[in-house]
Scaffold this active site. Structure first.
Site, PDB file in Angstrom:
ATOM      1  N   CYS A  57      -2.751  -1.483 -10.102  1.00 53.94           N
ATOM      2  CA  CYS A  57      -2.938  -0.104  -9.656  1.00 53.94           C
ATOM      3  C   CYS A  57      -3.555   0.741 -10.768  1.00 53.94           C
ATOM      4  O   CYS A  57      -3.036   0.749 -11.890  1.00 53.94           O
ATOM      5  CB  CYS A  57      -1.610   0.494  -9.220  1.00 53.94           C
ATOM      6  N   HIS A 105      -6.958  -8.999  -7.007  1.00 51.86           N
ATOM      7  CA  HIS A 105      -7.890  -8.063  -6.383  1.00 51.86           C
ATOM      8  C   HIS A 105      -9.229  -8.287  -7.076  1.00 51.86           C
ATOM      9  O   HIS A 105      -9.352  -8.042  -8.276  1.00 51.86           O
ATOM     10  CB  HIS A 105      -7.405  -6.628  -6.579  1.00 51.86           C
ATOM     11  N   GLN A 162       7.275  -5.221  -4.318  1.00 53.05           N
ATOM     12  CA  GLN A 162       6.388  -5.059  -5.463  1.00 53.05           C
ATOM     13  C   GLN A 162       6.990  -4.060  -6.443  1.00 53.05           C
ATOM     14  O   GLN A 162       7.304  -2.927  -6.077  1.00 53.05           O
ATOM     15  CB  GLN A 162       4.990  -4.585  -5.058  1.00 53.05           C
ATOM     16  N   GLY A 206      -5.613  -5.845   3.132  1.00 50.43           N
ATOM     17  CA  GLY A 206      -5.061  -4.520   2.895  1.00 50.43           C
ATOM     18  C   GLY A 206      -5.377  -3.564   4.014  1.00 50.43           C
ATOM     19  O   GLY A 206      -4.803  -3.615   5.097  1.00 50.43           O
ATOM     20  N   GLY A 216      -9.087  -7.902  -1.571  1.00 44.41           N
ATOM     21  CA  GLY A 216     -10.154  -6.946  -1.840  1.00 44.41           C
ATOM     22  C   GLY A 216     -11.339  -7.056  -0.902  1.00 44.41           C
ATOM     23  O   GLY A 216     -12.043  -8.071  -0.912  1.00 44.41           O
ATOM     24  N   MET A 247       0.849  -1.197   0.000  1.00 40.44           N
ATOM     25  CA  MET A 247       0.000   0.000   0.000  1.00 40.44           C
ATOM     26  C   MET A 247       0.878   1.237   0.000  1.00 40.44           C
ATOM     27  O   MET A 247       1.684   1.436   0.918  1.00 40.44           O
ATOM     28  CB  MET A 247      -0.944  -0.014   1.209  1.00 40.44           C
TER      29      MET A 247
END
Length: 333
Positions: free
Chosen positions: A96, A167, A66, A229, A208, A14
């Site tokens: 993203c 996600h 990532q 998340g 998600g 994140m």
């Protein structure tokens, strides 16, 4: 099911949140959860300040980096650097939806070009021996998730990808902000379940909208792993039960109070090196969410923890607000 046991439960990458201090804090709450860095672009890794971008403490293992990018050559170079820094996994961001990411031709817009994503994965796999995984969406814009997700999955797996993190929402590249893309497109866990059923030998993790460990347990009946998340960040006390619930291990601490005490040496070392308390405590604000005194805890850290001279005494005083509130409640009861 996944041979990588840490894949069972992970904390999502994140931006502006999962920096090295956040990860060190989370590692104190769970020894087994797989932790991820914030997304870092391949070119930043190659040309930027690597200590700032990639530095981490040995206590953070297992840890994945990532990467963002769409140039196979650059990603391969970045992957080699990340492997040399000691990361346990490299994850490619294909999820993203931000304008900045689209402008760089990476992130969710790559769902439109599975062949390019496959080329990126193949280039990285040719250079490193650690796992390379892909984090993606169900699709973007008007794509049919049944077709788009399978196309992306089949392409990257043929290129050697070691696992998929999905996600369970589409991303809308036009018309929705990145924040809206985290909430507005409807969740479709069943689509991820169908992907896993079609690929029984491929590690598949679901991400998600999951907010409780009970839901994690339910989802693990269908997939190999679950990635939490915002819930893990905003209510980090959840992580205190991860090791026992999902790995059969003893949890590292009996409660959040002992976890904070055990974390104090890390905080002290950061302060001694010239760092500020707020660098760390901004990631701890949600620790006592739902408990008596939680608001006073947050308020004390938000007002006193940001001061340049703030030290461990500020953190201890904030925790004492919760202790005192719980003692008052017990006396009333």
């Amino acid at each position: 099911m996944s041979k990588n046991q840490s894949f069972i439960f992970s904390v999502a990458p994140m931006m502006d949140w999962t920096d090295r201090h956040c990860r060190a804090f989370h590692r104190g709450l769970s020894r087994r959860a797989l932790l991820y860095t914030e997304m870092v672009t391949a070119n930043a890794v190659i040309f930027g300040d690597r200590e700032r971008l990639l530095g981490f403490s040995e206590v953070e293992h297992p840890i994945a980096v990532q990467l963002g990018g769409s140039d196979p050559v650059a990603l391969a170079k970045a992957a080699v650097i990340c492997a040399e820094w000691g990361y346990d996994e490299i994850n490619l961001n294909v999820g993203c939806p931000s304008d900045r990411v689209q402008g760089g031709n990476f992130g969710a817009c790559l769902m439109l070009d599975p062949a390019l994503v496959a080329a990126c994965v193949a280039a990285m796999k040719a250079e490193v021996t650690i796992p390379v995984t892909v984090k993606c969406r169900l699709g973007v814009d008007e794509q049919d998730p049944e077709v788009a997700l399978d196309a992306l999955a089949d392409s990257v797996l043929a290129a050697g990808a070691d696992g998929l993190i999905v996600h369970a929402r589409k991303a809308w590249l036009q018309g929705l902000s990145p924040k809206e893309n985290r909430d507005i497109p409807p969740l479709d866990y069943d689509r991820v379940h169908r992907l896993k059923a079609r690929l029984p030998d491929v590690p598949v993790s679901l991400n998600g909208g999951i907010t409780t460990l009970e839901v994690v347990q339910t989802q693990l009946a269908h997939v190999d792993g679950v990635m939490l998340g915002r819930a893990a960040y905003q209510q980090p006390e959840l992580l205190l039960q991860v090791d026992s619930l999902f790995f059969g291990d003893e949890d590292p601490h009996a409660d959040a109070f002992t976890a904070v005490t055990a974390f104090e040496p890390y905080v002290a070392a950061h302060l001694a090196a010239g760092g500020r308390l707020h660098d760390i405590t901004r990631h701890m604000l949600g620790l006592f969410t739902g408990r008596p005194g939680a608001r006073a805890f947050r308020r004390h850290l938000a007002t006193e923890g940001v001061k340049p001279e703030a030290g461990l005494d500020v953190l201890r005083a904030a925790v004492d607000e919760v202790r005192k509130a719980e003692e008052r409640r017990s006396l009333v009861a």
